[in-house]
Design a protein around this motif. Structure first.
Motif, mmCIF file in Angstrom:
data_model
loop_
_atom_site.group_PDB
_atom_site.id
_atom_site.type_symbol
_atom_site.label_atom_id
_atom_site.label_comp_id
_atom_site.label_asym_id
_atom_site.label_seq_id
_atom_site.Cartn_x
_atom_site.Cartn_y
_atom_site.Cartn_z
ATOM 1 N N UNK A 1 0.921 -1.306 0.099
ATOM 2 C CA UNK A 1 0.001 0.046 -0.051
ATOM 3 C C UNK A 1 0.778 1.290 0.030
ATOM 4 N N UNK B 1 -0.180 -11.501 -4.706
ATOM 5 C CA UNK B 1 0.778 -10.676 -3.656
ATOM 6 C C UNK B 1 2.085 -10.980 -4.074
ATOM 7 N N UNK C 1 -9.577 -7.322 3.167
ATOM 8 C CA UNK C 1 -8.514 -8.087 4.178
ATOM 9 C C UNK C 1 -7.093 -7.585 3.575
ATOM 10 N N UNK D 1 -12.089 -9.604 -0.202
ATOM 11 C CA UNK D 1 -12.263 -8.444 -0.123
ATOM 12 C C UNK D 1 -12.232 -7.449 1.158
ATOM 13 N N UNK E 1 -15.673 -3.723 5.559
ATOM 14 C CA UNK E 1 -15.859 -2.754 4.246
ATOM 15 C C UNK E 1 -16.993 -2.049 4.227
ATOM 16 N N UNK F 1 -14.406 -3.767 -1.420
ATOM 17 C CA UNK F 1 -13.921 -2.583 -0.756
ATOM 18 C C UNK F 1 -13.559 -1.729 -2.077
ATOM 19 N N UNK F 2 -13.153 -2.295 -3.283
ATOM 20 C CA UNK F 2 -12.952 -1.103 -4.334
ATOM 21 C C UNK F 2 -14.322 -0.585 -4.780
ATOM 22 N N UNK G 1 -5.424 -6.689 -2.032
ATOM 23 C CA UNK G 1 -5.312 -6.370 -0.666
ATOM 24 C C UNK G 1 -4.843 -5.126 -0.564
ATOM 25 N N UNK G 2 -5.263 -4.241 -1.275
ATOM 26 C CA UNK G 2 -4.897 -2.638 -0.969
ATOM 27 C C UNK G 2 -6.281 -1.638 -0.848
ATOM 28 N N UNK G 3 -7.048 -2.595 -0.009
ATOM 29 C CA UNK G 3 -8.581 -2.176 0.389
ATOM 30 C C UNK G 3 -8.781 -1.210 0.986
ATOM 31 N N UNK G 4 -7.711 -0.375 1.692
ATOM 32 C CA UNK G 4 -8.171 0.885 2.257
ATOM 33 C C UNK G 4 -7.838 1.994 1.480
ATOM 34 N N UNK G 5 -7.355 1.930 0.340
ATOM 35 C CA UNK G 5 -7.166 2.835 -0.283
ATOM 36 C C UNK G 5 -7.660 2.726 -2.182
ATOM 37 N N UNK H 1 -9.796 -2.081 8.320
ATOM 38 C CA UNK H 1 -10.911 -1.002 7.814
ATOM 39 C C UNK H 1 -10.722 -0.867 6.554
ATOM 40 N N UNK H 2 -11.579 -1.029 5.754
ATOM 41 C CA UNK H 2 -11.353 -0.893 4.163
ATOM 42 C C UNK H 2 -12.736 -0.341 3.443
ATOM 43 N N UNK H 3 -12.842 -0.107 2.294
ATOM 44 C CA UNK H 3 -13.771 0.350 1.454
ATOM 45 C C UNK H 3 -13.815 1.952 1.850
ATOM 46 N N UNK I 1 -1.198 -10.230 4.426
ATOM 47 C CA UNK I 1 -0.524 -9.439 3.452
ATOM 48 C C UNK I 1 0.742 -8.528 4.324
#
Lengths: 520, 165
Positions: A12, A227, A189, A187, A418, B88-89, B127-131, A343-345, A193
């Motif tokens: 990220x 990954x 998570x 999705x 999400x 998430x996206x 796996x880049x779900x916060x962004x 925490x995502x989305x 990673x």
């Protein structure tokens, strides 16, 4: 003396420009004659602050973020490398940022702190102390410790890890295996990673201890092909472990053996299901196996096999080092220890939040997450990946605990959260759940393979306003058939998001789907 | 920026790769990965070579190749661009992004642009779900991708192509 500056290196941070930033910072520092040493750490998981750079000072590590290339000149003007905090991006001591300070980081205590590939760093932060203790213990002693910790499988099924290990220990066989499920396909998570990219030795240590516990000498990490960075990091760490007698035929001079290899998946969500994963490792199509026999008895290549999620295995070094009670001390009810939530989305402050079980979903989403990123009202939350239920506001006070979520007809799963704002069309989300199952079903059982295709069709008719009442009834019936008749969780849980959308967001199924004009 | 494997199909190279890996337990996936990394795809002639080396049937090998989304049997464009379609996206606007990407490139998923620069693929979570929305090009992941930044990304890929010529 040069000042040490940390710049994160996980996927990220890289996706937000950390590599270019590190390169440019070195150039600017050289131009200005400032003596700095850039260390690439993992990430703290405070993603809304990435790239989050840290300056090592006598008082602790001072953070600045989110830093973009254009900020470099003003940062140097403000003498950030001296720990001065006049720049608007200054965050103070990183450990004091409330988002981080309020967490209980047991598994992620080193993430973002150390250089992921530095064995010295790992050892300086309690690394390999769990293995040292395990080498002094009997196999049964190791398993008793894991049992006493109350650790339950972090992949989502929450099966007690110690009992699984006991089954493998008690199964007589010349060869046994430890398989790490690193096919983190849900999705929302990214905790697995982060373990692999930020603290890979922890996973290697956990698998080695597991091998000692059950009498297995070969381990495989089944890693998803999405990954690539984790693949590279794990392979580098494994090579270092071999060079230092932490893997191989004589671990730390004990005469005990454990070998470890990373195997790459190939873009199949179903291979996160443990029996499908084993088929894939054997070089076959990832078709789900009927259970029994359990993989613990008849697993990889027909031998007794521990299949554990990354987070389960990553929790083990702490448990052996600090003791089962230290781990079990955190948590509530039958959910002991911590769960790394993600925490995502549509979230303002997305990232990794490792907490002892117990706080409410609302606290997680608002006190940590800060609500939605775009500021619109939060409407629906999917917890536990694509097979997890959507929760409406009336359920947000549910405690983050396996049993409490089960009581609401929801799952915690792997801890992914999400968030969706009020522009979400829940009938469209329900359709996607079925569509995803069409794409990812292994095809072995009919309810999953055919049911998902029929599910998409029925939802399309409902959204088009055709015989709505009758088709809603048909959809409910189809969902029940899939739940009751599927061989594994793929078909058996795909209805969860669909049913929860129908139950809690029925109004989205009551009108024809919005046209693109209306959405705009 | 990494690109897809571009070595032209060569049975002897393929056989060497297969021979090196065939004794691994569960060798088929490692072999398929190695071939695709080298040649960009799994050539149809590879199936018989693998089947012979692993003492299995061509049907079995074909079944495995077709089961996994990652393996391809045709050479892709110079860059494989994967758009995350997962929840998430979606919550961050991925549906609008994928619609834009398809119309801007004039292709659907699993298709390649006329100039062979880009093959578009869906992916279910990077796996880049916060962004999100997230896009993968080769081994690089891009965060917070908007229709505008997607166009810039594609422009860069196309410019790089021209510079190489």
């Amino acid at each position: 003396m040069s000042t040490r500056i940390y710049i994160p290196s996980d996927t990220t941070a890289k996706s937000l420009g950390a590599d270019r930033l590190a390169m440019q910072m070195a150039v600017v520092a050289a131009e200005r004659g400032v003596d700095i040493e850039i260390v690439r750490n993992g990430t703290r998981g405070l993603y809304w602050l990435e790239p989050l750079i840290e300056v090592d000072t006598a008082e602790g590590r001072i953070g600045f973020g989110p830093v973009k290339s254009k900020d470099l000149d003003t940062l140097f003007d403000a003498e950030f490398w001296q720990g001065k905090q006049e720049h608007p991006l200054a965050l103070g001591l990183v450990e004091e940022i409330p988002y981080l300070k309020r967490q209980q980081r047991l598994t992620f205590s080193r993430a973002g702190v150390i250089d992921p590939l530095s064995l010295d760093d790992y050892r300086a932060h309690s690394g390999y102390q769990g293995l040292a203790k395990a080498l002094e213990m009997s196999a049964q002693g190791i398993i008793d410790e894991v049992k006493a910790s109350g650790l339950r499988g972090r992949g989502g099924a929450a099966f007690p890890t110690g009992i699984k290990w006991q089954t493998v220990l008690d199964a007589p066989a010349e060869q046994k295996y430890i398989v790490c499920n690193a096919d983190e396909g849900d999705s929302g998570t990214f905790a697995d990673r982060l373990v692999m990219e930020c603290d890979p030795f922890m996973l290697i240590e956990g698998m080695t201890i597991s091998g000692l516990g059950v009498g297995a000498t070969q381990g495989y990490i089944y890693l998803r092909s999405e990954y690539p960075l984790a693949f590279e990091t794990l392979n580098n760490a494994i090579a270092t472990a071999y060079d230092n007698n932490l893997l191989g035929e004589n671990i730390l001079g004990s005469g005990r053996r454990f070998d470890l290899e990373v195997r790459m998946g190939a873009g199949a969500y179903i291979c996160g299901e443990e029996t499908s994963l084993l088929e894939s490792l054997e070089g076959k199509r990832g078709l789900v196996r009927a259970k029994p026999p359990l993989p613990a008895i008849v697993g990889l290549f027909g031998k007794p096999t521990v299949v554990n999620n990354v987070l389960s295995l990553a929790a083990v070094p702490f448990i052996l080092d600090q003791g089962a009670q230290a781990y079990a001390y955190c948590g509530m009810g039958r959910s002991r220890g911590t769960l790394p939530f993600q925490l995502a989305g549509n979230v303002k402050q997305g990232g990794l939040v490792e907490l002892a079980f117990g706080p409410s979903l609302r606290e997680l989403m608002f006190d940590f997450g800060g609500g939605t990123r775009n500021g619109r009202p939060l409407r629906a939350v999917q917890v536990g990946g694509p097979l997890g239920a959507y929760l409406p506001e009336s359920q947000w006070d549910t405690a983050l605990d396996y049993e409490a979520f089960a009581g609401e007809g929801a799952v915690l799963g792997h801890g992914g959260v999400v968030m969706f704002d009020d522009s979400v069309d829940m009938s469209e989300q329900a359709r996607f759940s079925m569509e995803f199952c069409v794409a990812e079903s292994c095809g072995k059982c009919t309810p999953c393979r055919i049911g998902s295709t029929r599910g998409v069709e029925v939802i399309d008719r409902i959204r088009a306003g055709e015989n709505r009442e009758a088709n809603l009834e048909l959809l409910s019936d189809l969902c029940e058939t899939m739940v009751d008749g599927s061989l594994c969780a793929m078909g058996g849980m795909t209805p969860f998001p669909v049913q929860s959308a129908m139950k809690h967001f029925g109004e989205d199924f009551a009108q024809p789907a919005k046209t693109e004009m209306e959405v705009a | 920026m990494s690109t897809t494997g571009t070595t032209p199909w060569h049975p002897e190279i393929a056989s060497a790769i297969i021979d090196e890996l065939k004794t691994k337990p569960g060798a088929l996936l490692p072999i398929l990965h190695a071939l695709q990394d080298r040649f960009g795809h799994i050539h149809s002639d590879a199936v018989a070579l693998i089947a012979r080396a692993l003492q299995t049937t061509r049907a079995e090998v074909h079944g495995v190749i077709s089961f996994y989304h990652h393996f391809r049997t045709e050479q892709p464009g110079r860059h494989v661009v994967e758009i995350c379609r997962a929840e998430a996206c979606q919550a961050q606007g991925a549906r609008a992004l994928e619609a834009h990407a398809k119309s801007a490139l004039g292709i659907d998923y699993a298709q390649t642009s006329d100039d062979r620069t880009v093959t578009l693929e869906p992916v279910y979570c990077l796996g880049n779900c916060a962004c999100g929305p997230s896009v993968r090009v080769g081994d690089d992941i891009h965060a917070f991708v908007t229709p505008e930044s997607f166009d810039e990304l594609i422009d860069d890929l196309k410019t790089e192509q021209l510079e190489l010529k």
